[in-house]
Design a protein around this motif. Structure first.
Motif, PDB file in Angstrom:
ATOM      1  N   SER A 182       0.829  -1.198   0.000  1.00  0.00           N
ATOM      2  CA  SER A 182       0.000   0.000   0.000  1.00  0.00           C
ATOM      3  C   SER A 182       0.867   1.253   0.000  1.00  0.00           C
ATOM      4  CB  SER A 182      -0.927   0.022   1.215  1.00  0.00           C
ATOM      5  OG  SER A 182      -1.655   1.233   1.252  1.00  0.00           O
ATOM      6  N   MET A 183       0.486   2.220  -0.850  1.00  0.00           N
ATOM      7  CA  MET A 183       1.137   3.530  -0.865  1.00  0.00           C
ATOM      8  C   MET A 183       0.219   4.590  -0.278  1.00  0.00           C
ATOM      9  SD  MET A 183       2.989   3.286  -4.619  1.00  0.00           S
ATOM     10  CE  MET A 183       3.727   4.917  -4.445  1.00  0.00           C
ATOM     11  N   LEU A 214     -10.613  -0.191  -4.989  1.00  0.00           N
ATOM     12  CA  LEU A 214     -11.735   0.482  -4.345  1.00  0.00           C
ATOM     13  C   LEU A 214     -11.895  -0.099  -2.945  1.00  0.00           C
ATOM     14  CD1 LEU A 214     -13.960   2.587  -4.926  1.00  0.00           C
ATOM     15  CD2 LEU A 214     -15.439   0.680  -5.610  1.00  0.00           C
ATOM     16  N   GLU A 215     -11.765   0.747  -1.930  1.00  0.00           N
ATOM     17  CA  GLU A 215     -11.725   0.286  -0.547  1.00  0.00           C
ATOM     18  C   GLU A 215     -12.732   1.023   0.338  1.00  0.00           C
ATOM     19  OE1 GLU A 215      -9.980  -2.249   0.337  1.00  0.00           O
ATOM     20  OE2 GLU A 215      -8.671  -2.468  -1.419  1.00  0.00           O
ATOM     21  N   PRO A 216     -12.965   0.504   1.547  1.00  0.00           N
ATOM     22  CA  PRO A 216     -13.813   1.225   2.503  1.00  0.00           C
ATOM     23  C   PRO A 216     -13.153   2.554   2.871  1.00  0.00           C
ATOM     24  CG  PRO A 216     -13.447  -1.054   3.193  1.00  0.00           C
ATOM     25  CD  PRO A 216     -12.497  -0.795   2.065  1.00  0.00           C
ATOM     26  N   GLY A 219      -9.268   3.311   3.650  1.00  0.00           N
ATOM     27  CA  GLY A 219      -8.389   2.317   3.045  1.00  0.00           C
ATOM     28  C   GLY A 219      -8.613   0.902   3.550  1.00  0.00           C
ATOM     29  N   SER A 220      -7.865  -0.018   2.989  1.00  0.00           N
ATOM     30  CA  SER A 220      -8.016  -1.442   3.327  1.00  0.00           C
ATOM     31  C   SER A 220      -7.742  -1.687   4.805  1.00  0.00           C
ATOM     32  CB  SER A 220      -7.041  -2.271   2.486  1.00  0.00           C
ATOM     33  OG  SER A 220      -6.986  -3.604   2.967  1.00  0.00           O
ATOM     34  N   PRO A 225      -5.357  -5.456  -0.743  1.00  0.00           N
ATOM     35  CA  PRO A 225      -6.595  -5.008  -1.388  1.00  0.00           C
ATOM     36  C   PRO A 225      -7.780  -5.882  -1.012  1.00  0.00           C
ATOM     37  CG  PRO A 225      -4.781  -5.071  -2.960  1.00  0.00           C
ATOM     38  CD  PRO A 225      -4.284  -5.739  -1.711  1.00  0.00           C
ATOM     39  N   THR A 226      -8.874  -5.248  -0.597  1.00  0.00           N
ATOM     40  CA  THR A 226     -10.083  -6.000  -0.267  1.00  0.00           C
ATOM     41  C   THR A 226     -11.177  -5.780  -1.306  1.00  0.00           C
ATOM     42  OG1 THR A 226     -10.941  -4.174   1.088  1.00  0.00           O
ATOM     43  CG2 THR A 226      -9.601  -5.833   2.195  1.00  0.00           C
ATOM     44  N   GLY A 227     -11.072  -4.692  -2.060  1.00  0.00           N
ATOM     45  CA  GLY A 227     -12.043  -4.400  -3.103  1.00  0.00           C
ATOM     46  C   GLY A 227     -11.459  -4.665  -4.472  1.00  0.00           C
TER      47      GLY A 227
END
Length: 238
Positions: A182-183, A214-216, A219-220, A225-227
């Motif tokens: 993640s950045m 695309l995340e909540p 962020g994740s 990544p969850t989305g």
């Protein structure tokens, strides 16, 4: 991925192509096609003008650098060496120095105009500025990303797409088959700048992949990544 490969009628196609033309990241044949469209299509020419105006302020952040004399010598050799040996004396060829100077000046002016100033190789080689077009077949999201190693940051320009209510876009660096790193969450708005940690800087300099998921909100929650991945692209040298 370049817009020449993803230039259908969907929103963002010609817009991203124009942006890539201004940045100078299109392949030679793709650039020729875009140049012809500028001459023939008023709407496309206006898109190019708009992106030139959009990127122009970036130049203010960089001091002008005088190119070394070897650059002009190399350009002259490539453009004129074969012609000079067979050229007749007098006339146009008597003014060869003028044409050489004009070509060198035009190249320098173009580099400044599109906000990608020439960088002296011994001080900052071209590989320290990388560009990626972030897009995906299943999404209308398109970003242009510029990684500036000297400033340790990634600049993002939103071309098309929307995150939707209650969602955030998160930027990831992917190196080979390793897990995404993640950045950070991409700030809302048409442009954004994101600092790059030292660990990620080294990976990006080697030409990693950037991806957007695309995340909540915020962020994740898992560090991965969850989305869905809604845009991705390879970083390439300018």
């Amino acid at each position: 991925m370049t817009l020449a490969e993803d230039n259908g009628p969907e929103r963002g196609g010609d817009d991203l192509l124009a942006a890539e033309y201004v940045l100078g990241v299109l392949a030679a044949d793709e650039r020729q096609i875009a140049s012809r469209r500028i001459d023939a299509e008023t709407a496309f020419a206006r898109l190019v003008d708009a992106w030139e105006a959009h990127f122009a302020p970036m130049a203010a952040a960089y001091a002008a650098v005088e190119p070394p004399a070897s650059v002009k010598v190399a350009i002259d050799r490539r453009l004129f060496a074969s012609s000079a040996s067979t050229a007749p004396s007098g006339g146009l060829w008597a003014s060869l120095a003028f044409w050489r100077g004009l070509a060198a000046a035009a190249i320098a002016a173009l580099a400044v105009y599109v906000a990608l100033p020439y960088v002296n190789p011994p001080v900052q080689p071209p590989e320290t500025r990388l560009v990626a077009s972030l897009a995906a077949d299943n999404s209308n999201l398109k970003y242009l990303a510029v990684y500036d190693a000297a400033r340790h940051e990634v600049g993002l320009s939103l071309v098309s797409g929307d995150r939707g209510a209650g969602k955030d876009f998160e930027l990831w660096m992917i190196e080979g088959k390793n897990a995404p790193v993640s950045m950070g969450v991409i700030p809302a708005g048409p442009t954004a700048r994101m600092a790059v940690t030292p660990a990620v800087q080294q990976k990006l300099a080697q030409g990693a992949v950037l991806a957007v998921s695309l995340e909540p909100p915020g962020g994740s929650p898992t560090g991965q990544p969850t989305g869905p991945v809604v845009a991705a692209g390879d970083l390439k040298g300018i």
